[in-house]
Design an enzyme around this catalytic site. Structure first.
Site, PDB file in Angstrom:
ATOM      1  N   HIS B  44     -94.181 -11.869  54.775  1.00  0.00           N
ATOM      2  CA  HIS B  44     -93.166 -11.738  53.740  1.00  0.00           C
ATOM      3  C   HIS B  44     -91.935 -10.971  54.231  1.00  0.00           C
ATOM      4  O   HIS B  44     -90.799 -11.324  53.935  1.00  0.00           O
ATOM      5  CB  HIS B  44     -93.775 -11.037  52.529  1.00  0.00           C
ATOM      6  CG  HIS B  44     -92.958 -11.165  51.298  1.00  0.00           C
ATOM      7  ND1 HIS B  44     -93.104 -12.210  50.424  1.00  0.00           N
ATOM      8  CD2 HIS B  44     -91.961 -10.403  50.806  1.00  0.00           C
ATOM      9  CE1 HIS B  44     -92.242 -12.086  49.445  1.00  0.00           C
ATOM     10  NE2 HIS B  44     -91.539 -10.994  49.648  1.00  0.00           N
ATOM     11  N   GLU B  88     -86.001 -16.573  44.765  1.00  0.00           N
ATOM     12  CA  GLU B  88     -87.183 -15.937  45.343  1.00  0.00           C
ATOM     13  C   GLU B  88     -88.453 -16.399  44.637  1.00  0.00           C
ATOM     14  O   GLU B  88     -88.421 -16.753  43.473  1.00  0.00           O
ATOM     15  CB  GLU B  88     -87.051 -14.427  45.226  1.00  0.00           C
ATOM     16  CG  GLU B  88     -87.945 -13.696  46.206  1.00  0.00           C
ATOM     17  CD  GLU B  88     -87.420 -12.295  46.488  1.00  0.00           C
ATOM     18  OE1 GLU B  88     -86.876 -12.071  47.581  1.00  0.00           O
ATOM     19  OE2 GLU B  88     -87.536 -11.446  45.595  1.00  0.00           O
ATOM     20  N   HIS B  90     -92.380 -15.861  43.232  1.00  0.00           N
ATOM     21  CA  HIS B  90     -93.354 -14.870  42.785  1.00  0.00           C
ATOM     22  C   HIS B  90     -94.627 -15.618  42.392  1.00  0.00           C
ATOM     23  O   HIS B  90     -95.150 -15.467  41.285  1.00  0.00           O
ATOM     24  CB  HIS B  90     -92.799 -14.033  41.623  1.00  0.00           C
ATOM     25  CG  HIS B  90     -92.992 -12.563  41.826  1.00  0.00           C
ATOM     26  ND1 HIS B  90     -93.204 -11.684  40.807  1.00  0.00           N
ATOM     27  CD2 HIS B  90     -93.025 -11.828  42.944  1.00  0.00           C
ATOM     28  CE1 HIS B  90     -93.338 -10.462  41.293  1.00  0.00           C
ATOM     29  NE2 HIS B  90     -93.238 -10.521  42.593  1.00  0.00           N
ATOM     30  N   ASN B  91     -95.111 -16.415  43.330  1.00  0.00           N
ATOM     31  CA  ASN B  91     -96.186 -17.362  43.032  1.00  0.00           C
ATOM     32  C   ASN B  91     -97.532 -16.693  42.790  1.00  0.00           C
ATOM     33  O   ASN B  91     -98.164 -16.893  41.762  1.00  0.00           O
ATOM     34  CB  ASN B  91     -96.333 -18.354  44.183  1.00  0.00           C
ATOM     35  CG  ASN B  91     -95.028 -19.079  44.472  1.00  0.00           C
ATOM     36  OD1 ASN B  91     -94.159 -19.135  43.613  1.00  0.00           O
ATOM     37  ND2 ASN B  91     -94.884 -19.615  45.661  1.00  0.00           N
ATOM     38  N   SER B 308     -93.796  -0.525  42.936  1.00  0.00           N
ATOM     39  CA  SER B 308     -93.297  -0.284  41.583  1.00  0.00           C
ATOM     40  C   SER B 308     -91.915  -0.899  41.456  1.00  0.00           C
ATOM     41  O   SER B 308     -91.125  -0.890  42.391  1.00  0.00           O
ATOM     42  CB  SER B 308     -93.196   1.220  41.314  1.00  0.00           C
ATOM     43  OG  SER B 308     -94.482   1.766  41.194  1.00  0.00           O
ATOM     44  N   GLN B 309     -91.638  -1.421  40.272  1.00  0.00           N
ATOM     45  CA  GLN B 309     -90.397  -2.152  40.058  1.00  0.00           C
ATOM     46  C   GLN B 309     -89.258  -1.214  39.675  1.00  0.00           C
ATOM     47  O   GLN B 309     -89.457  -0.036  39.422  1.00  0.00           O
ATOM     48  CB  GLN B 309     -90.618  -3.164  38.931  1.00  0.00           C
ATOM     49  CG  GLN B 309     -91.728  -4.150  39.222  1.00  0.00           C
ATOM     50  CD  GLN B 309     -91.318  -5.155  40.262  1.00  0.00           C
ATOM     51  OE1 GLN B 309     -90.405  -5.927  40.048  1.00  0.00           O
ATOM     52  NE2 GLN B 309     -91.969  -5.139  41.403  1.00  0.00           N
ATOM     53  N   SER B 528     -92.144 -18.726  51.269  1.00  0.00           N
ATOM     54  CA  SER B 528     -93.442 -18.358  50.731  1.00  0.00           C
ATOM     55  C   SER B 528     -94.504 -19.243  51.369  1.00  0.00           C
ATOM     56  O   SER B 528     -94.589 -20.437  51.067  1.00  0.00           O
ATOM     57  CB  SER B 528     -93.423 -18.532  49.204  1.00  0.00           C
ATOM     58  OG  SER B 528     -94.726 -18.437  48.687  1.00  0.00           O
TER      59      SER B 528
END
Ligand SMILES: Nc1ncnc2c1ncn2[C@@H]1O[C@H](COP(=O)(O)OP(=O)(O)O)[C@@H](O)[C@H]1O
Ligand SMILES: [Mg+2]
Lengths: 225, 726, 80, 80
Positions: B44, B88, B90-91, B308-309, B528
């Site tokens: 990634h 982007e 986020h699978n 953490s976001q 990804s």
């Protein structure tokens, strides 16, 4: 006309309403919620958005902010107050308007253009509309399902305090034309003195033909003088 | 803690990679350092399998201000305006926890865009689910859609376009790709490259918790005595905090306080600090005692690897600290100076008066491994179709079956859950070929669309790669915009499998060829890999997100018929290519054969002329012909417009199914007023563009001469059914 | 000390969420379901040893912020 | 029979709502507040007299629909 838009953390239709007010020649000021004094204004607008993330209950936390005490004060003195979407929710949480806004009956956020009918134009907000005029206005909310008790409902009807009801394109008011489950299809109400209007639909989104239509402009022009 | 083979593997590192780490350090790493390496060297962050192939993409052009390599790509749209955008994936998180996974996907991509100084103005998404019959699909669809809406609606950025597809290849691995588009002033763009020694490194945003700590590793109890209550957790998004963080950052960016700024995405504090230092060719020192933590007793390992976001790292000019702090305090956002830039090119970590980690920056960045993985070429599949079997079918039934299928049904069940109008610059919502967003306060606009064609890419990756770029370009042309640049999200299976790697390599060659030919450069993107489970890989699904410019906005162009009795023209040649078509898939569940060929010359010429025709105000409606072919495109033009069409039977083509459902590329349908017809025809003829006059618009009914008639009302009903009943 | 607060909608207030959950459960083949109502739940930890005092404070919190008394009822319980 | 279900976020999972509520209460001058976490609450009424059986069913409902086991914990209690 001097207008003031109150900005809470999480408000997100504040710019949109400011653009609309300025386009309609209001002299507008933006006030951050931490301020404790309101500028002298003829109209106070509480904009749409997700104040405090809509956490706890939509509008609940903004309803407890410092600036709200000032809003309550001037509202009781007769200043015009307009609450749109989250602003309507905040007004009910402060008690300036009665009733509550529950979750939409389908439990989903709804964004679409709906038809609403002007129920009573005998007030400062809607005088440029005709009674029973049908407007097409955008809604965008998760909690727009207006609910209130029987006594209040009676009062709303008797004192002509209902501003708008959801309807279909022919003006029929029924379950099919009710997007969110509101009692009696109510989309917007006044307080008993009619100086406070709370509504779920977004008139500020309807002032520009390139974006949508201009069904919202008369609300603002009604308020000018 | 002792570092053993097992622990190394748990960190997703091979033993060879571990040897390199030891060599680069000149010693064994400690546990914290191992974690940091594993985060920086994973696919990634390091792009170790893809980097070699990504290099071939064209990334330059007059319109490009910043290509790949920054948080997002930047293009020039004139008058000191720039558009900043990226897509982007986020699978995996979305499969585990659809609401939070999708929501944090949106949050993450928004940060990439506002980090660069842009105010986000639009969100898009490409979502792929398994078969509608699969028991998980419904709740995944529900969760993902409400997660995307939940985040975008709350932060107040309109979600204006996307694509939604169902196919059993995604049964165990859905795709959730989110794209954000922002607007900035060309002379006010912010980059992540650090500059200057001894500058304050500032942490802003949410507190650090034990969210999503670096996948594979922490799950086991083995290397932590308290692991029971320290399990890695799903990241939860907080759009409210992001909104405040965004406003605070944009406010700070108004003057000259910021040297560089970077959001904390994957591998959080680690990757953001290393990236800033590496680009600036300097070092960075962090005092971990200062990191704002949400939980008690967080270890340096957890702080450095937490995902953490809603957090950012900023390097400030000297003396601007107090000014900046005031802004963040106004917005109730944590602001802490946690370190400084240094000249010795190390990542140096202090905790409780000790140095707990020290790694040369280049070991984490430029010296990260790069692989030239084996890959195999795919042969063009043989032509297989037997057109005789088709003749037993009825045209109308086939059309109805397609229009009522989940993939081709009206998507308003989804798009009604997104606020598409907030910010009041959405000139065209989703539902048409591309959305149109006005540049605030100006008379120009951008058009945006995301597109993919996994089955074409599966059948022949090179052709598929070419095709998706062209389809995206066509969608932007169809709304009257000049396509400027793309971003891409490359969703593939396991790159260690040579066939999958081949799909990747060849799709990229295809993308490159189209982008080069169309002067449609790639300015940002995301890869990804490892989409799949137990050796079952998803179909190669590159997703293209394009941005086009409408320099003088008058009326938005869309695909809906406008008037009775105007002429309907097809631009581009119809050959009747049915293999890999929606028709064969929906009617015969047949997905053999080759995808339709792309002729880049025709693509470019047809597109440029159609754009010219639109700009000269000569058409009422434009629709590109894509998946589903001519008849599906025509039906879409009727649905929602309440107008119908009367179409002649083709003169030459033998088989009407080939004619009406063939997916030949580079075609557009135009609705032309009779009075403009000669002008349009002349333009086409003068440029040697093939076109066909196929009929005219009429009221109420879609009619094909001698074949079928259907009421538009019924057509709408058919198209709306599926989601209503799901 | 730790307290819990449960907040439920008053009886005569429509509970769309509860209703949808109930329907979904019935569709998932849970029979015998008579009624479901959804509410909110809070766990509050307080640094204070005077239980009476704390309970009063928590009651105040409910009235001032946590509960919309027009539509909601609430209950406070000591957990630990 | 009537049961209650309380659903809370696992420890370490971010609770943005709880955080905002906590800040607001603190601003409203409630001191001594250590921590607040928000959760969900359900009251379920069932037509069935076999308590064991009902509890099993409710547990199933939690796992199948009401609770997201990855981020939430839950508790079932008999009310009446
Ligand atoms: N998940 C989604 N979010 C937003 N819009 C969507 C989504 N899925 C589909 N749409 C919209 O539905 C319309 C039809 O999609 P699609 O058939 O993929 O269009 P096209 O073939 O022109 O690319 C488009 O306008 C698209 O933006
Ligand atoms: Mg299209």
């Amino acid at each position: 006309m001097n207008s003031t838009v109150i900005v809470f953390p999480g408000s997100n239709c504040d710019r949109d309403i400011a653009v609309a007010l300025e386009k309609m020649q209001f002299k507008n000021k933006m006030i951050w919620h931490k301020e404790t004094k309101l500028p002298k204004s003829d109209l106070i607008v509480i904009p749409g958005g997700f104040s405090y993330g809509d956490y706890l209950r939509s509008g609940a936390i903004a309803g407890k902010s410092l600036i709200i005490n000032e809003v309550i004060k001037v509202a009781n003195q007769g200043c015009l107050v307009l609450g749109i979407c989250n602003g309507f929710q905040i007004l009910t949480e402060t008690g300036l308007l009665k009733g509550v806004l529950l979750r939409n009956k389908n439990l989903k956020f709804i964004n679409k253009d709906v038809n609403i009918k002007v129920i009573d134009n005998n007030n400062k907000f809607l005088k440029k509309y005709k009674n029973n005029q049908i407007l097409k206005i955008n809604i965008a909310h998760n909690e727009g399902n207006f609910f209130t008790n029987k006594d209040h409902l009676k009062e709303l009807n008797e004192k002509k305090l209902i501003a708008f009801k959801y309807c279909d394109e022919n003006g029929e008011i029924n379950e099919d034309s009710n997007p969110n489950g509101s009692i009696d299809n109510i989309a917007g109400i006044f307080n008993s003195k009619k100086n406070i209007l709370g509504m779920m639909p977004h008139p500020e989104r309807m002032i520009d033909n390139l974006v949508s239509n201009t069904d919202g402009t008369n609300l603002f022009s009604s308020l000018l003088n | 803690m002792e570092i053993n083979e097992k622990l190394v593997k748990k960190h997703g590192l091979s033993l060879e990679e571990y040897s390199s780490i030891k060599r680069l350090l000149g010693r064994d790493p400690n546990f914290l350092e191992l974690g940091i390496f594993s985060a920086m060297w994973n696919e990634h962050c390091s792009y170790k399998s893809s980097r070699k192939h990504l290099k071939i993409l064209p990334t330059k052009g007059k319109q490009v201000i910043q290509g790949p390599g920054e948080n997002a790509g930047v293009i020039d749209i004139g008058d000191n305006d720039a558009i900043i955008f990226k897509i982007e994936s986020h699978n995996h998180p979305s499969y585990i926890e659809p609401y939070q996974g999708a929501a944090t996907g949106v949050g993450g991509i928004l940060r990439d865009v506002f980090t660069m100084g842009a105010r986000p103005i639009a969100l898009l998404n490409s979502i792929h689910f398994g078969s509608p019959k699969h028991f998980k699909t419904k709740s995944l669809l529900n969760g993902v859609v409400s997660g995307i809406g939940g985040y975008g609606n709350c932060i107040g950025i309109p979600t204006v376009a996307g694509e939604t597809k169902f196919n059993s290849t995604y049964n165990e691995n859905i795709l959730v790709n989110a794209m954000a588009v922002g607007h900035a002033k060309k002379d006010k763009i912010f980059y992540s490259k650090a500059k200057g020694i001894n500058k304050s490194v500032v942490y802003v945003g949410s507190k650090t918790g034990r969210d999503g700590i670096h996948g594979a590793s922490m799950a086991s109890a083995e290397f932590d005595e308290n692991s029971e209550d320290k399990k890695p957790t799903v990241q939860v998004g907080d759009p409210f905090t992001e909104k405040l963080l965004m406003e605070a950052c944009l406010e700070l960016m108004k003057d000259n306080s910021v040297i560089s700024i970077q959001d904390m995405g994957a591998a959080g504090l680690t990757s953001s600090s290393v990236e800033m230092a590496s680009k600036g060719e300097l070092g960075i020192e962090l005092n971990l005692d200062k990191v704002p933590c949400r939980e008690d007793n967080m270890s340096p390992y957890e702080m450095m690897l937490s995902e953490s976001q809603e957090r950012m790292l900023i390097i400030l000019e000297d003396g601007k600290e107090n000014h900046a702090r005031k802004i963040f305090e106004k917005w109730d956002i944590d602001f802490v100076i946690i370190g400084k830039t240094t000249k010795d090119n190390n990542l140096l970590l202090r905790y409780k008066n000790e140095i707990v980690g020290k790694i040369p920056i280049e070991a984490l960045a430029s010296k990260a491994p790069i692989y030239d993985r084996k890959w195999t070429k795919k042969k063009l599949p043989k032509k297989k179709i037997n057109s005789k079997k088709l003749n037993k079918l009825n045209l109308k039934d086939a059309m109805i079956k397609i229009l009522s299928s989940p993939n081709h049904s009206n998507k308003s069940w989804i798009t009604d859950q997104y606020d598409q109008m907030v910010m009041c610059d959405t000139i065209q919502k989703s539902g048409s070929n591309a959305a149109i967003i006005r540049v605030h306060g100006k008379e120009k606009a951008i058009a945006v669309s995301v597109d993919s064609s996994a089955n074409y890419c599966k059948a022949h990756p090179l052709t598929g790669g070419k095709q998706i770029v062209c389809e995206n370009w066509r969608n932007l042309i169809s709304v009257g915009s000049k396509p400027l640049a793309i971003t891409n999200c490359l969703n593939f299976g396991n790159p260690e499998n040579p066939e999958i790697m081949g799909e990747f390599a060849e799709c990229l060659i295809g993308i490159k060829e189209s982008c080069e030919f169309l002067n449609y450069p790639v300015v940002s993107g995301n890869v990804s890999f490892y989409n799949g489970t137990n050796n079952k890989n998803i179909w190669p699904t590159p997703v293209i997100g394009g941005v086009g410019l409408i320099d003088k906005l008058t009326k938005p162009m869309n695909h809906l018929f406008k008037k009775d009795n105007s002429t309907i023209i097809i631009v581009g040649k119809t050959f009747g290519h049915l293999e890999q078509s929606v028709f064969l898939e929906e009617i015969y569940s047949d997905l053999d054969g080759q995808p339709p060929e792309i002729n880049l010359n025709n693509e470019k010429n047809n597109g440029e002329i159609v754009l010219d025709i639109i700009k000269n105000n000569l058409v009422y409606a434009v629709h590109d012909i894509s998946q589903g072919g001519l008849l599906v495109a025509l039906a879409e033009m009727c649905i929602g417009s309440k107008l119908g069409a009367n179409i002649r039977k083709p003169k030459k083509l033998g088989n009407i199914f080939e004619y009406f459902f063939g997916e030949d590329q580079s075609r557009y349908i135009l609705e032309v007023d009779k009075k403009n017809l000669t002008k349009v025809e002349k333009l086409l003829e003068n440029n040697n563009i093939f076109y066909e006059d196929i009929g005219y618009t009429q009221r109420e009914k879609l009619e094909i001469e001698k074949e079928m008639t259907v009421d538009i009302k019924d057509l709408c009903e058919i198209n709306n059914q599926w989601y209503k009943n799901y | 000390m730790k307290f819990s607060i449960t907040i439920t909608l008053k009886k005569d207030v429509l509970d769309p969420q509860g209703k949808v959950v109930q329907n979904t459960l019935q569709n998932l083949n849970f029979k015998n379901l008579k009624n479901i109502r959804q509410g909110k739940y809070f766990e509050i930890e307080v640094n204070n040893d005077d239980q009476k005092d704390v309970e009063k404070k928590i009651d105040e919190m409910c009235k001032k912020l946590l509960v919309n008394l027009i539509i909601e009822d609430y209950k406070i319980n000591k957990i630990s």
